[in-house]
Write a protein that holds these residues in place. Sequence first.
Motif: not given
Length: 365
Positions: A161-184
């Motif tokens: 949840p709450d993926i920082p859009k267009d912030d590549y440095e913040a995204m690079a710290k995440l272990p994966a970029l999965g769906y935010g919720t089961p609904l998505e």
Amino acid sequence: MPSTLRPAALLLGCLVATTACSDPAPKPQQPPAASQPAAPSPQTPPLVPAAPAPAPAAPSPLALSVNAAAFDPAAVTPEAKQAYLVRAQVLLDRAHFSPGVIDGQEGGNLTLALSAFQEAHRLTVDGKLSPAVWDALAADAAPVLTDYVITAEDVAGPFTPDIPKDDYEAMAKLPALGYGTPLEGLAEKFHMDEPLLRALNPGVDFSRAGTTIIVAALGADGLPGKVARILIDNSKGTLRAFGDDDTLLAVYPATVGSTERPAPTGEWEVNTMAPRPTYTYDPSRLTFGKPKGKLTIQPGPNNPVGSTWIDLTKDTYGIHGTPDPKLVNKRASHGCVRLTNWDAAELGAAVRKGAKVVFEGRAAR
């Protein structure tokens, strides 16, 4: 068990990797002898009866009307109009004339899909849902909505949840970029937007396995043949896929380039295809974004290039998915060709290495 990563290629500054995982099969256990009933192991917790599956929710008025919807441009209520638009979008999707996200709304991608369908069926090409188009679509008489039982896999995650859009440095710290919720995840699984899935299933808990929901009845998986040629129209924002005999296999809406970094023109080829790509931002090769150093963003459907990467022989260019399917052909890309995740995956599964990729026309942006 840890997964094994196998590097495949360096693409658009993207290091592509596929993930494989295997677990040992469970060892068979011998049943206890009949004369000596087995005592429960002190380490084995008592069995707890599984919670009963929730009863299916009553279908919404929209769900009840979609399968029976008839074309009526003078529909007196928004719900009636949405019903026949949902039906038209599902039928177009099943015929491989992708409307993008199935949302029951009019828009540019629906117009493009209708135009392509009309051209393929030798009808007047105006991008409008006319009686003649409706009759051609309605030749597929199968229901356009169906029941689906949410599985444990659908709700297992991991979610991001709450993926920082267009912030590549913040995204690079995440272990994966999965769906935010089961609904998505469920909405993408059935090519739908979240508001429509909610409208068809009011009050439903999409995070509960065993729940029966109403979803778009998609067609058989995959294209009806291998893709030998791809034609990308920079000005319209469409991608057409053709088979060996130049038969039209699919038409997809696409985001193609931008004013700052327009898509190329001319003929190239497919180099390779990679599912679940990582994304490497390299400021020495890319001119957008703020990071000063090289960054690697992990795989996932909300990765900047989505769930699929199709590499082209044009350096740093490719065809790929997107974390924002509703924005396909509505917002500029960084020069590549952006499809919905499901359209990119379908194309990637069918395209051959060496397939011709032709860009024509000037970008509209």
